[in-house]
Write an enzyme that holds these catalytic residues in place. Structure first.
Site, PDB file in Angstrom:
ATOM      1  N   SER A 121      21.597  44.889  56.860  1.00 45.05           N
ATOM      2  CA  SER A 121      22.496  45.373  55.826  1.00 45.05           C
ATOM      3  C   SER A 121      23.253  46.579  56.362  1.00 45.05           C
ATOM      4  CB  SER A 121      21.706  45.761  54.583  1.00 45.05           C
ATOM      5  OG  SER A 121      20.941  46.908  54.854  1.00 45.05           O
ATOM      6  N   LYS A 122      24.074  47.152  55.502  1.00 44.37           N
ATOM      7  CA  LYS A 122      24.934  48.255  55.960  1.00 44.37           C
ATOM      8  C   LYS A 122      24.131  49.394  56.578  1.00 44.37           C
ATOM      9  CE  LYS A 122      25.206  46.179  52.376  1.00 44.37           C
ATOM     10  NZ  LYS A 122      24.012  45.811  51.633  1.00 44.37           N
ATOM     11  N   ARG A 123      22.969  49.642  55.985  1.00 44.45           N
ATOM     12  CA  ARG A 123      22.236  50.802  56.467  1.00 44.45           C
ATOM     13  C   ARG A 123      21.614  50.593  57.858  1.00 44.45           C
ATOM     14  NH1 ARG A 123      17.051  49.835  55.694  1.00 44.45           N
ATOM     15  NH2 ARG A 123      16.637  47.926  54.542  1.00 44.45           N
TER      16      ARG A 123
END
Length: 511
Positions: free
Chosen positions: A248-250
């Site tokens: 994911s983005k993180r």
RNA sequence: GGCCCCUUAGUCUAGUGGUCAGGACGCAUGGUUCUCAGCCAUGAAUCAGGGGUUCGACUCCCCUAGGGGCUACCA
């Protein structure tokens, strides 16, 4: 074969890997690689991510044979423009009694689901609208009641399908519910649209992430209900973040854009991505694009999820960079240097005598090509860059490191490693020697590696010290660093004047 | 909760009953060199756990655990 991303974010490594395997398989078998955009979720799809996905695929060199921008025999390739197909197929199902209208509102559904969860029952759709007669349904629709179309899932029996990578699957129909085909806004859901499109686009192989395994039985039902032929399925293991959680983005650097911006080599990216979930024999790891196509096989795709390992990615990139001939390497370096503003177009080289050009093989065509695109680029400068690249050799592993590593050849405001200074240069003795060395350089009539080396070693002899006593401080004085390529070459690249200047400056820190 | 997938070193993997469990990245040590990188050599590190089956299990079966997914009017 097809790659069907949804434009709800950037192209990340997982999506790129899926695209790559589809592409490889298509190339390998002489098939067509179809790009379809799954944008049935209007709320989350954006033009920016659509552009970004295309940009990423192009950068990777994964060209498609049919797609939204190219067209093709089975277009259009944007799901948002294929409404007519979904409706006609849904109508077909309705007529056959294999689908039905459902008037339950999202709120009711939500409430009933909560109830079932509380009672520890399956939170499946309860089939409440299953038996509404067609006439009644028509009347309610006329009245303006909100409605969706649901698939009528058989209560008993099993669905079976085969996966190229994982073999047979069998799901019990009783575990599946009457899922939605057409939403109340008239748009198809993913499971429905994907089948209608794959079938109508004559997709032969559905190669996608294994997060779709559980969706496949639903889709198989639709294929069968519509009388479409089943494609072959191949479900790839997922790519996870370092924490083994879904990407994911993180997770930071998982966007293809990131690697493009950092000047990674597309071929290296392809190579590394191919290795995430596939291997030939566990030994060979370096592949050119063509070799990859030849070696690739879906049967050798592994089943277990993998973690994206940046250091391995860098290693593969370095290997590709190492193998690259000097000419393209220099051109690439030149572009990066210019992008980063390190290399001014009007740079002039100051060398009393040209360096030994034997070091640059095939230099003539190089110059011609570069000059063609950049008329203002100085011929000699390019030659010098080529030499620098050559002498740096394997020290240059990543294109992105070039601006930092070469800065001191082009700019006077290069970074100075204070520790290197205190280790080698920060003594009256060393400073005195730097002054002597600069004078030595000034006296030289010729300026090539051999002459410079002789001069320095000669000075060391006369001072009765190891050559290293001059070499190390000199390196720091010239580059600001404790590390560099062959010091004599560094002196040559800087030129007599610049080298001498920096030595004097080092001898005289106050001034 | 239900259903499904996965499990070899820190990471990517080879390996389908008998191997000293192989390779690569990373890590450590030594050699080469003016430093670094490279190269060469060496080393530490793995079959998730438990039961079976078998003369013999990393390999086959079962269970447990862990991770992941689906169960949406997301894809």
């Amino acid at each position: 074969m097809r790659f069907a991303p949804s434009p709800t974010g950037h192209l990340h490594v997982g999506g790129a890997r899926t695209a790559l395997y589809n592409w490889l398989y298509a190339k390998k078998t002489g098939g067509r690689f179809v790009l379809r955009i799954e944008d049935t979720d209007a709320r989350r799809s954006t033009g920016d991510s659509y552009e970004g996905i295309l940009r990423g695929l192009r950068w990777l060199g994964l060209g498609w044979d049919e797609g939204p921008d190219l067209g093709g025999d089975f277009g259009p390739y944007l799901q948002s423009t294929r409404g007519v197909f979904y409706h006609s197929d849904a109508q077909n199902l309705l007529e056959k009694g294999m689908a039905y209208y459902c008037f339950c509102t999202p709120e009711e559904l939500e409430k009933r689901k909560e109830d079932s969860v509380r009672k520890k029952l399956d939170p499946k759709y309860d089939g409440r609208c299953r038996n509404i007669l067609p006439e009644e349904a028509a009347a309610r629709i006329d009245r303006g009641d909100g409605h969706v179309i649901r698939f009528r899932m058989p209560d008993e029996g099993n669905v079976v399908f085969r996966d190229i990578i994982r073999g047979e699957f069998s799901f019990s129909n009783s575990d599946l519910d009457d899922f939605i085909l057409i939403r109340s806004d008239g748009k198809p859901t993913y499971n429905f649209a994907v089948v209608v499109d794959d079938a109508r686009m004559r997709i032969s192989h559905v190669i996608r992430g294994d997060d779709h395994i559980s969706n496949t039985p639903r889709q198989v039902h639709i294929y069968n209900a519509l009388g479409y032929r089943l494609p072959k399925f191949a479900h790839l293991p997922m790519i996870l973040g370092e924490d083994r959680a879904r990407l994911s983005k993180r997770h930071g650097a998982t966007s293809i854009d990131y690697y493009r911006e950092k000047h990674y080599l597309p071929d290296a990216m392809i190579n590394y991505l191919a290795l995430l979930g596939w291997s030939l024999d566990g030994k060979r790891e370096l592949f050119e694009r063509k070799a990859l196509i030849e070696a690739f096989s879906l049967k050798k795709v592994s089943k277990n999820p993998s973690v994206f390992d940046n250091s391995r990615m860098e290693h593969i990139n370095a290997e590709h960079f190492k193998k690259m001939p000097l000419f393209p390497k220099t051109v690439l370096a030149y572009r990066v240097l210019k992008d980063e503003g390190i290399l001014p177009p009007d740079f002039k080289v100051d060398m009393s005598r040209p360096v030994d050009l034997k070091l640059v093989p095939g230099k003539e065509p190089i110059l011609e090509e570069v000059l063609k695109e950049d008329r203002d680029f100085d011929q000699k400068e390019f030659q010098r860059l080529a030499l620098i690249i050559k002498v740096f050799g394997n020290r240059l592993k990543l294109l992105k490191d070039i601006p930092e590593m070469l800065r001191y050849y082009y700019k006077d405001d290069f970074a100075v490693d204070e520790k290197a200074v205190s280790n080698y240069l920060d003594s009256a003795e060393a400073r005195e020697r730097m002054l002597l060395l600069s004078e030595e350089l000034d006296r030289l009539k010729y300026f090539d590696v051999e002459t410079v080396e002789e001069a320095l070693r000669g000075l060391a002899d006369r001072l009765d010290i190891d050559a290293g006593e001059l070499i190390h401080p000199c390196r720091v004085a010239l580059s600001g660093q404790a590390v560099s390529p062959d010091l004599f070459w560094v002196i040559i690249f800087l030129g007599k004047k610049k080298a001498s200047e920096r030595l004097r400056a080092a001898a005289n820190p106050k001034g």
